[in-house]
Design a protein around this motif. Structure first.
Motif, PDB file in Angstrom:
ATOM      1  N   VAL A 149       0.846  -1.193   0.000  1.00 19.99           N
ATOM      2  CA  VAL A 149       0.000   0.000   0.000  1.00 19.99           C
ATOM      3  C   VAL A 149       0.884   1.248   0.000  1.00 19.99           C
ATOM      4  O   VAL A 149       1.701   1.444   0.907  1.00 19.99           O
ATOM      5  N   VAL A 150       0.698   2.077  -1.031  1.00 18.72           N
ATOM      6  CA  VAL A 150       1.483   3.305  -1.167  1.00 18.72           C
ATOM      7  C   VAL A 150       0.551   4.513  -1.088  1.00 18.72           C
ATOM      8  O   VAL A 150      -0.671   4.372  -1.124  1.00 18.72           O
ATOM      9  N   LEU A 151       1.139   5.688  -1.002  1.00 19.16           N
ATOM     10  CA  LEU A 151       0.380   6.933  -1.088  1.00 19.16           C
ATOM     11  C   LEU A 151       0.525   7.503  -2.484  1.00 19.16           C
ATOM     12  O   LEU A 151       1.516   7.246  -3.178  1.00 19.16           O
ATOM     13  N   CYS A 152      -0.459   8.313  -2.898  1.00 20.87           N
ATOM     14  CA  CYS A 152      -0.387   8.902  -4.241  1.00 20.87           C
ATOM     15  C   CYS A 152      -1.266  10.142  -4.324  1.00 20.87           C
ATOM     16  O   CYS A 152      -2.398  10.147  -3.822  1.00 20.87           O
ATOM     17  N   TRP A 153      -0.735  11.180  -4.966  1.00 23.97           N
ATOM     18  CA  TRP A 153      -1.517  12.364  -5.349  1.00 23.97           C
ATOM     19  C   TRP A 153      -0.717  13.123  -6.399  1.00 23.97           C
ATOM     20  O   TRP A 153       0.434  12.796  -6.682  1.00 23.97           O
ATOM     21  N   GLN A 154      -1.330  14.129  -6.988  1.00 19.69           N
ATOM     22  CA  GLN A 154      -0.620  14.943  -7.977  1.00 19.69           C
ATOM     23  C   GLN A 154       0.519  15.661  -7.271  1.00 19.69           C
ATOM     24  O   GLN A 154       0.307  16.560  -6.459  1.00 19.69           O
ATOM     25  N   THR A 155       1.720  15.240  -7.609  1.00 20.10           N
ATOM     26  CA  THR A 155       2.889  15.691  -6.867  1.00 20.10           C
ATOM     27  C   THR A 155       3.509  16.893  -7.560  1.00 20.10           C
ATOM     28  O   THR A 155       4.578  16.799  -8.159  1.00 20.10           O
ATOM     29  N   GLY A 156       2.833  18.030  -7.469  1.00 16.93           N
ATOM     30  CA  GLY A 156       3.343  19.219  -8.137  1.00 16.93           C
ATOM     31  C   GLY A 156       3.832  20.293  -7.201  1.00 16.93           C
ATOM     32  O   GLY A 156       4.672  21.105  -7.573  1.00 16.93           O
ATOM     33  N   THR A 157       3.321  20.299  -5.986  1.00 15.46           N
ATOM     34  CA  THR A 157       3.629  21.387  -5.059  1.00 15.46           C
ATOM     35  C   THR A 157       4.225  20.844  -3.771  1.00 15.46           C
ATOM     36  O   THR A 157       3.651  19.947  -3.148  1.00 15.46           O
ATOM     37  N   ALA A 158       5.356  21.366  -3.365  1.00 15.25           N
ATOM     38  CA  ALA A 158       6.012  20.933  -2.136  1.00 15.25           C
ATOM     39  C   ALA A 158       5.094  21.170  -0.939  1.00 15.25           C
ATOM     40  O   ALA A 158       4.514  22.242  -0.790  1.00 15.25           O
ATOM     41  N   GLY A 159       4.973  20.157  -0.107  1.00 16.33           N
ATOM     42  CA  GLY A 159       4.135  20.253   1.083  1.00 16.33           C
ATOM     43  C   GLY A 159       2.766  19.632   0.925  1.00 16.33           C
ATOM     44  O   GLY A 159       2.075  19.381   1.920  1.00 16.33           O
ATOM     45  N   LEU A 160       2.358  19.368  -0.310  1.00  9.24           N
ATOM     46  CA  LEU A 160       1.028  18.805  -0.553  1.00  9.24           C
ATOM     47  C   LEU A 160       0.918  17.413   0.072  1.00  9.24           C
ATOM     48  O   LEU A 160       1.815  16.593  -0.030  1.00  9.24           O
ATOM     49  N   GLY A 161      -0.216  17.172   0.752  1.00  9.41           N
ATOM     50  CA  GLY A 161      -0.466  15.865   1.347  1.00  9.41           C
ATOM     51  C   GLY A 161       0.071  15.697   2.751  1.00  9.41           C
ATOM     52  O   GLY A 161      -0.251  14.717   3.423  1.00  9.41           O
ATOM     53  N   LEU A 162       0.869  16.661   3.210  1.00 11.33           N
ATOM     54  CA  LEU A 162       1.418  16.584   4.559  1.00 11.33           C
ATOM     55  C   LEU A 162       0.482  17.266   5.552  1.00 11.33           C
ATOM     56  O   LEU A 162      -0.274  18.167   5.180  1.00 11.33           O
ATOM     57  N   PRO A 163       0.524  16.861   6.803  1.00 10.48           N
ATOM     58  CA  PRO A 163      -0.260  17.571   7.826  1.00 10.48           C
ATOM     59  C   PRO A 163       0.148  19.041   7.882  1.00 10.48           C
ATOM     60  O   PRO A 163       1.328  19.377   7.768  1.00 10.48           O
ATOM     61  N   GLY A 164      -0.818  19.917   7.995  1.00  8.98           N
ATOM     62  CA  GLY A 164      -0.501  21.341   8.074  1.00  8.98           C
ATOM     63  C   GLY A 164      -0.634  22.083   6.761  1.00  8.98           C
ATOM     64  O   GLY A 164      -0.411  23.296   6.718  1.00  8.98           O
ATOM     65  N   THR A 165      -0.971  21.384   5.668  1.00 11.45           N
ATOM     66  CA  THR A 165      -1.212  21.974   4.346  1.00 11.45           C
ATOM     67  C   THR A 165       0.046  22.591   3.736  1.00 11.45           C
ATOM     68  O   THR A 165       1.088  22.725   4.388  1.00 11.45           O
ATOM     69  N   VAL A 166      -0.085  22.995   2.484  1.00 14.23           N
ATOM     70  CA  VAL A 166       1.026  23.612   1.764  1.00 14.23           C
ATOM     71  C   VAL A 166       1.429  24.926   2.437  1.00 14.23           C
ATOM     72  O   VAL A 166       2.626  25.256   2.544  1.00 14.23           O
ATOM     73  N   GLU A 167       0.435  25.677   2.900  1.00 17.51           N
ATOM     74  CA  GLU A 167       0.724  26.962   3.547  1.00 17.51           C
ATOM     75  C   GLU A 167       1.588  26.758   4.786  1.00 17.51           C
ATOM     76  O   GLU A 167       2.531  27.517   5.038  1.00 17.51           O
ATOM     77  N   GLY A 168       1.237  25.719   5.550  1.00 17.81           N
ATOM     78  CA  GLY A 168       2.031  25.434   6.740  1.00 17.81           C
ATOM     79  C   GLY A 168       3.448  25.019   6.398  1.00 17.81           C
ATOM     80  O   GLY A 168       4.410  25.407   7.084  1.00 17.81           O
ATOM     81  N   PHE A 169       3.595  24.245   5.337  1.00 16.73           N
ATOM     82  CA  PHE A 169       4.922  23.823   4.889  1.00 16.73           C
ATOM     83  C   PHE A 169       5.750  25.033   4.481  1.00 16.73           C
ATOM     84  O   PHE A 169       6.922  25.163   4.868  1.00 16.73           O
ATOM     85  N   ASN A 170       5.158  25.916   3.682  1.00 13.44           N
ATOM     86  CA  ASN A 170       5.884  27.105   3.227  1.00 13.44           C
ATOM     87  C   ASN A 170       6.267  28.010   4.394  1.00 13.44           C
ATOM     88  O   ASN A 170       7.332  28.638   4.387  1.00 13.44           O
ATOM     89  N   GLU A 171       5.404  28.082   5.383  1.00 15.87           N
ATOM     90  CA  GLU A 171       5.721  28.908   6.542  1.00 15.87           C
ATOM     91  C   GLU A 171       6.898  28.322   7.313  1.00 15.87           C
ATOM     92  O   GLU A 171       7.780  29.070   7.789  1.00 15.87           O
ATOM     93  N   ARG A 172       6.922  27.000   7.432  1.00 15.33           N
ATOM     94  CA  ARG A 172       8.026  26.353   8.148  1.00 15.33           C
ATOM     95  C   ARG A 172       9.350  26.506   7.417  1.00 15.33           C
ATOM     96  O   ARG A 172      10.420  26.505   8.041  1.00 15.33           O
ATOM     97  N   HIS A 173       9.273  26.633   6.090  1.00 11.30           N
ATOM     98  CA  HIS A 173      10.495  26.639   5.276  1.00 11.30           C
ATOM     99  C   HIS A 173      10.573  27.889   4.397  1.00 11.30           C
ATOM    100  O   HIS A 173      11.046  27.837   3.250  1.00 11.30           O
ATOM    101  N   LYS A 174      10.147  29.005   4.965  1.00 10.93           N
ATOM    102  CA  LYS A 174      10.100  30.252   4.182  1.00 10.93           C
ATOM    103  C   LYS A 174      11.492  30.766   3.812  1.00 10.93           C
ATOM    104  O   LYS A 174      11.629  31.583   2.885  1.00 10.93           O
ATOM    105  N   ASP A 175      12.498  30.299   4.503  1.00  6.54           N
ATOM    106  CA  ASP A 175      13.865  30.750   4.194  1.00  6.54           C
ATOM    107  C   ASP A 175      14.547  29.853   3.158  1.00  6.54           C
ATOM    108  O   ASP A 175      15.696  30.106   2.790  1.00  6.54           O
TER     109      ASP A 175
END
Length: 388
Positions: A149-175
């Motif tokens: 069993v694997v995970l899958c989604w349209q893998t175009g944007t960093a952070g997608l599919g992770l807890p905290g959403t893409v916005e949360g990912f970008n905030e954590r790694h804004k630098d």
């Protein structure tokens, strides 16, 4: 006349004798009670002993029967798992709406046909804890059925599919820049997969579907951090290389969820990989073509360009979200559904297998076309060494 006197003479004696016969004999209850109770107790104990013996025999027969059935099932599942590890065309499905809800089979991996090899949780999943319904369903699918069993989604944007959403990912790694985000995304996604005991990841690669041209994505190096131009696939390359440390044929770690191995897959626009990063084909176990509207392959001119490509790694797929009730969207030929036609094409030409988009939607029909594909790709004479 003499007879009359004789009768009169005898009658008194008769009355006297009858009174003797009907006189009740007095019994000393206190004296006789212990003997009577002993007899009753002996009778009842004998009866209860017989009943216990009968019940014991019945219980032993039931236990023996249950043990025999359990051994048969154990052997069956053992053979199923051995079959999954053998060399054969695989059956793969993108599984949507996975919740493992009790009483709703189409949300459960356990409801899939036993011979399904691999399933992707389409769209991902929220985090879940050990002992939860999802945890138990995944564990059963892997350990008992041998399904990876694997995970899958349209893998175009960093952070997608992770807890905290893409916005949360970008905030954590804004630098971080685009390339650094791509690597960090792979690290965090790997951690999520390993924490939940999934077998790996399927990259759904669709750079020309929708609006994917934004900074922080994997499809294009829009900031030209690589110096290769904004059309460069540098973020994707970094993401793939990092993910491949834990999943797929180039794995360098010992990660082995529940003893079922790992997988790294690539689906969607295979021609884009062939044009922009063909050398990264070596990191993948399977390439899944979304040829929903046709039976044969549409990337025949591109696939040989991909490094380590082989037909045995190439899967064809059907769309069950819109046309599951008829086995795919392409037209029937000679009474065969789209899925059946593709299965015959795969089998005849030595390809790697078949996939179904939204395979779970076929559950209400008891996975009718999925089972037909299984029988075509791997008929009984091929896997009879594995099934009782």
């Amino acid at each position: 006349m003499k007879t009359k006197y004789l009768i009169l003479f005898i009658l008194p004696f008769l009355f006297f004798s009858c009174s003797d016969w009907t006189e009740t004999e007095k019994i000393d209850i206190e004296k006789e009670q212990p003997a009577i109770l002993a007899q009753l107790r002996a009778r009842d104990m004998k009866k209860w002993a017989e009943e216990r013996n009968l019940q014991k025999q019945e219980d032993e027969d039931t236990k023996a029967y249950n043990e025999r059935i359990a051994k048969m099932y154990d052997k069956y599942w053992e053979n199923i798992r051995a079959y999954k590890k053998s060399n054969h065309p695989i059956v793969y499905g993108w599984f949507g709406g996975w919740s493992a809800t009790e009483g709703i089979p189409k949300t459960q991996l356990a409801s899939l046909p036993d011979s399904v090899d691999v399933v992707a949780i389409w769209g991902g999943t929220t985090p879940f804890e050990e002992g939860s319904a999802k945890w138990a369903d995944l564990k059963y699918a892997q350990e008992v059925k041998g399904i990876r069993v694997v995970l899958c989604w349209q893998t175009g944007t960093a952070g997608l599919g992770l807890p905290g959403t893409v916005e949360g990912f970008n905030e954590r790694h804004k630098d971080k820049n685009n390339l650094e985000k791509a690597k960090q995304y792979a690290i965090e996604l790997t951690d999520f997969i390993k924490k939940h005991n999934f077998n790996g990841y399927d990259i759904d690669w669709e750079p020309h579907v929708g609006n994917h041209r934004g900074c922080g994505n994997l499809y294009f190096d829009c900031e030209n951090e690589s110096g290769e131009g904004t059309n460069s696939a540098a973020p994707a390359k970094i993401f793939i290389e990092e993910m491949a440390k834990n999943f797929g044929p180039k794995q360098t770690t010992d990660y082995n969820p529940r003893g079922t191995g790992t997988l790294f897959m690539f689906d969607g626009e295979l021609d884009d990989m062939a044009r922009r990063f063909p050398e990264h084909g070596e990191y993948f176990d399977y390439f899944v073509e979304q040829n929903y509207n046709r039976v044969s392959e549409q990337y025949s001119n591109y696939m040989p360009m991909i490094k380590d490509y082989d037909k045995s790694k190439h899967l064809f797929s059907d769309e069950f979200e819109k046309a599951g009730a008829k086995g795919g969207v392409c037209h029937q030929v000679n009474g065969l559904s789209c899925a059946e036609q593709k299965a015959h094409f795969v089998k005849r030409n030595g390809y790697g297998g078949w996939a179904a988009y939204h395979i779970e939607l076929e559950q209400e029909a008891n996975y009718k076309y999925t089972r037909k594909v299984i029988r075509i790709l791997n008929p009984r004479d091929i896997y009879n060494n594995f099934l009782p």
